[in-house]
Design an enzyme around this catalytic site. Structure first.
Site, PDB file in Angstrom:
ATOM      1  N   HIS A 123       0.812  -1.221   0.000  1.00  0.00           N
ATOM      2  CA  HIS A 123       0.000   0.000   0.000  1.00  0.00           C
ATOM      3  C   HIS A 123       0.845   1.271   0.000  1.00  0.00           C
ATOM      4  O   HIS A 123       0.354   2.337   0.357  1.00  0.00           O
ATOM      5  CB  HIS A 123      -0.971  -0.016   1.193  1.00  0.00           C
ATOM      6  CG  HIS A 123      -2.060  -1.039   1.056  1.00  0.00           C
ATOM      7  ND1 HIS A 123      -2.888  -1.428   2.086  1.00  0.00           N
ATOM      8  CD2 HIS A 123      -2.468  -1.762  -0.034  1.00  0.00           C
ATOM      9  CE1 HIS A 123      -3.752  -2.341   1.645  1.00  0.00           C
ATOM     10  NE2 HIS A 123      -3.508  -2.568   0.356  1.00  0.00           N
ATOM     11  N   CYS A 155       5.858  19.875 -12.787  1.00  0.00           N
ATOM     12  CA  CYS A 155       4.698  20.166 -13.655  1.00  0.00           C
ATOM     13  C   CYS A 155       3.633  21.030 -12.981  1.00  0.00           C
ATOM     14  O   CYS A 155       2.641  21.395 -13.628  1.00  0.00           O
ATOM     15  CB  CYS A 155       4.070  18.854 -14.142  1.00  0.00           C
ATOM     16  SG  CYS A 155       3.189  17.985 -12.850  1.00  0.00           S
TER      17      CYS A 155
HETATM   18  P1  OAD Z   1      -7.223  -3.035  10.096  1.00  0.00           P
HETATM   19  O1  OAD Z   1      -7.234  -1.852  11.011  1.00  0.00           O
HETATM   20  O2  OAD Z   1      -8.368  -3.213   9.183  1.00  0.00           O
HETATM   21  O3  OAD Z   1      -7.077  -4.347  10.964  1.00  0.00           O
HETATM   22  C1  OAD Z   1      -6.161  -4.416  12.014  1.00  0.00           C
HETATM   23  C2  OAD Z   1      -6.343  -5.756  12.700  1.00  0.00           C
HETATM   24  O4  OAD Z   1      -5.323  -5.859  13.685  1.00  0.00           O
HETATM   25  C3  OAD Z   1      -7.680  -5.917  13.396  1.00  0.00           C
HETATM   26  O5  OAD Z   1      -8.257  -7.143  12.971  1.00  0.00           O
HETATM   27  C4  OAD Z   1      -7.329  -5.955  14.878  1.00  0.00           C
HETATM   28  O6  OAD Z   1      -8.130  -6.886  15.586  1.00  0.00           O
HETATM   29  C5  OAD Z   1      -5.888  -6.419  14.854  1.00  0.00           C
HETATM   30  N1  OAD Z   1      -5.052  -5.941  15.975  1.00  0.00           N
HETATM   31  C6  OAD Z   1      -5.122  -4.771  16.662  1.00  0.00           C
HETATM   32  N2  OAD Z   1      -4.123  -4.678  17.561  1.00  0.00           N
HETATM   33  C7  OAD Z   1      -3.390  -5.811  17.446  1.00  0.00           C
HETATM   34  C8  OAD Z   1      -2.234  -6.319  18.095  1.00  0.00           C
HETATM   35  N3  OAD Z   1      -1.600  -5.626  19.059  1.00  0.00           N
HETATM   36  N4  OAD Z   1      -1.776  -7.535  17.723  1.00  0.00           N
HETATM   37  C9  OAD Z   1      -2.419  -8.263  16.755  1.00  0.00           C
HETATM   38  N5  OAD Z   1      -3.508  -7.822  16.109  1.00  0.00           N
HETATM   39  C10 OAD Z   1      -3.997  -6.636  16.430  1.00  0.00           C
HETATM   40  O7  OAD Z   1      -5.830  -2.942   9.314  1.00  0.00           O
HETATM   41  P2  OAD Z   1      -5.419  -3.622   7.944  1.00  0.00           P
HETATM   42  O8  OAD Z   1      -5.954  -4.993   7.839  1.00  0.00           O
HETATM   43  O9  OAD Z   1      -3.963  -3.406   7.818  1.00  0.00           O
HETATM   44  O10 OAD Z   1      -5.188   0.845   3.479  1.00  0.00           O
HETATM   45  O11 OAD Z   1      -6.170  -2.698   6.918  1.00  0.00           O
HETATM   46  C11 OAD Z   1      -5.934  -2.865   5.543  1.00  0.00           C
HETATM   47  C12 OAD Z   1      -5.888  -1.533   4.856  1.00  0.00           C
HETATM   48  O12 OAD Z   1      -7.078  -0.794   5.157  1.00  0.00           O
HETATM   49  C13 OAD Z   1      -4.767  -0.631   5.292  1.00  0.00           C
HETATM   50  O13 OAD Z   1      -3.534  -0.910   4.663  1.00  0.00           O
HETATM   51  C14 OAD Z   1      -5.291   0.715   4.897  1.00  0.00           C
HETATM   52  C15 OAD Z   1      -6.730   0.594   5.309  1.00  0.00           C
HETATM   53  O14 OAD Z   1      -7.622   1.370   4.580  1.00  0.00           O
HETATM   54  C16 OAD Z   1      -4.455   1.820   2.946  1.00  0.00           C
HETATM   55  O15 OAD Z   1      -3.892   2.678   3.608  1.00  0.00           O
HETATM   56  C17 OAD Z   1      -4.388   1.771   1.471  1.00  0.00           C
END
Ligand code: OAD
Length: 246
Positions: A123, A155
């Site tokens: 990302h 640009c």
């Molecule tokens: P999310 O915020 O959707 O999910 C984070 C996950 O981490 C959740 O399921 C939590 O339960 C878990 N979590 C929280 N704290 C934790 C810890 N200490 N240890 C283990 N797990 C934990 O984040 P992503 O899946 O990364 O996109 O989200 C995907 C994308 O959505 C991101 O890259 C971003 C966002 O829109 C862009 O920026 C393009």
């Protein structure tokens, strides 16, 4: 099941020990214990619970109010600039032979010791800006002191953070490298992702479909778990180091 966590960890350790092409696939939960907010989970601080993603992470939001978008990213950059890798980052960074596919836009895997060539940022990263037009101009920026909204010196179109916004394609090279790693892996360690954002989350299915063992670490039960997966419920900073204890 949490009461079986020790045996689940032992099973995961055995899978890791015999893996030839191990891959980690991480999301915001990996960096949560470094003080970086997640996007969607039960926490009130989750970013998409507080902010409208379409206003802050889309072309439409940027055209509507570019200052608002840049100021929000600059606040996140300042937080990330101060953040230290946690025990999960450093444990992963100590391993050799791993490929780390991450949705995270911080550089905490690299700061935790992972070689840059082993980390695939699906990302983008917060430490770069690029021209929002077509000219291709890019800049590395000082995350502790990021520039306000400004125009491209080549640009004249606005500069923007080099992170993927909703509706945009993933960087092709990163996506190809990640798909290749997911196809070849025999063990995927999925850490701290809600696995809701495509096409990134599809990488878990690709690995599973071709027979890889899947180990999932998350503080919450995941909706994306298959019966054959090993699910470890808890914090990445506690659980990841336990997988690599000798
Ligand atoms: P999310 O915020 O959707 O999910 C984070 C996950 O981490 C959740 O399921 C939590 O339960 C878990 N979590 C929280 N704290 C934790 C810890 N200490 N240890 C283990 N797990 C934990 O984040 P992503 O899946 O990364 O996109 O989200 C995907 C994308 O959505 C991101 O890259 C971003 C966002 O829109 C862009 O920026 C393009």
């Amino acid at each position: 099941m949490q009461e079986n966590i020790d045996s689940a960890i032992e099973a995961a350790v055995r899978l890791i020990a015999k893996a030839n092409n191990p891959v980690s696939f991480s999301g915001a939960g990996l960096s949560a214990e470094s003080g970086i907010a997640t996007f969607r989970d039960k926490s009130e601080d989750a970013l998409w619970a507080k902010f409208d993603p379409m206003k802050l992470a889309s072309q439409e939001g940027f055209s509507e109010n570019p200052d608002r978008v840049i100021d929000w990213y600059n606040d996140r950059r300042k937080t990330v600039a101060k953040a230290q890798p946690n025990a999960a980052h450093t444990s992963l960074g100590e391993q050799s032979g791993w490929v780390h596919i991450t949705q995270n836009v911080d550089n905490l895997l690299e700061n935790g010791g992972a070689a840059g060539r082993d980390v695939i940022h699906l990302h983008g990263t917060l430490d770069k800006d690029h021209c929002n037009g077509e000219c291709g101009y890019r800049e590395t920026i000082d995350m502790g002191n990021p520039p306000a909204l400004r125009n491209c010196p080549e640009c004249g179109i606005s500069m923007r953070p080099s992170v993927i916004w909703f509706g945009e394609s993933l960087p092709e090279r990163a996506l190809m490298a990640a798909a290749d790693a997911a196809q070849r892996t025999d063990l995927m360690l999925v850490i701290g992702t809600s696995a809701q954002v495509m096409p990134a989350a599809r990488l878990i299915d690709i690995a599973r479909e071709q027979g890889a063992g899947i180990v999932i670490i998350n503080t919450e039960k995941s909706a994306q778990v298959a019966d054959s997966d090993i699910e470890l419920t808890g914090k990445a900073g506690d659980l990841v180091p336990r997988l690599f204890e000798r």
